[in-house]
Motif scaffolding. Structure first.
Motif: not given
Length: 190
Positions: A25-54
């Protein structure tokens, strides 16, 4: 056929900075959120996407712009009654338990999942990926990345403790069940 599995470690959460066994349940830090938004353009493409439930993984996937299905096999390591505690607290209260946990892959002094069980669970998911090839991207916890590398490369479970997985890095395993190649920790930089 070859499958490419891109494991993206979740963005930094408050638990990560505190060396705390997260309870999911630990939330992301503000810096973690900024870095995730900024990293979206670098994400490799895929045919299937999954995530853990946290919360951390689902929020990271959302910020990366990934519409990912939750996969139970990708859940974080179940550390039982140690969840929510800091490593230094557990080490002070249960030094023998921590020593057993670090030395024996079958030990689960916390009442949760042993390291060997984590590696087997994640390995089963990895080996079941797209037998006809393709690209799979999963947003997961660092422990899941480490377990996948241990399984994929056929390393002894103790190698798990010798790996660091930084937030928002991509670890790529390519191949198929029984034969995986590794490309380590490329950062997502916006």
């Amino acid at each position: 056929m070859t499958v490419r599995v891109f494991l993206v470690s979740s963005a930094e959460s408050e638990a990560f900075g505190q060396a705390r066994f997260d309870d999911g349940t630990s939330p992301l830090t503000a810096a973690g959120e900024r870095r995730a938004r900024a990293g979206a353009s670098e994400l490799p493409g895929a045919g299937a996407y999954s995530t853990a439930s946290s919360v951390r993984c689902r929020r990271t996937a959302h910020l990366l712009g990934v519409d990912a299905a939750e996969q139970p096999a990708l859940r974080d390591w179940d550390l039982g009654r140690w969840r929510g505690l800091r490593l230094d607290e557990v080490s002070a209260a249960e030094p023998e338990g921590v020593a057993d946990w670090l030395a024996d892959p079958g030990a689960a002094p916390h009442g949760g999942e042993a390291l060997a069980e984590l590696c087997a669970r994640v390995g089963g998911w990895l080996d079941g990926r797209a037998p006809d090839g393709g690209r799979v991207l999963a947003v997961v916890e660092p422990a899941v990345v480490r377990a996948a590398v241990v399984h994929g490369l056929g390393l002894p479970p103790q190698a798990f403790w010798r790996m660091d997985v930084l937030p928002l890095t991509v670890t790529e395993l390519s191949g198929r069940a029984g034969r995986w190649n590794l490309r380590c920790g490329r950062p997502l930089t916006g």
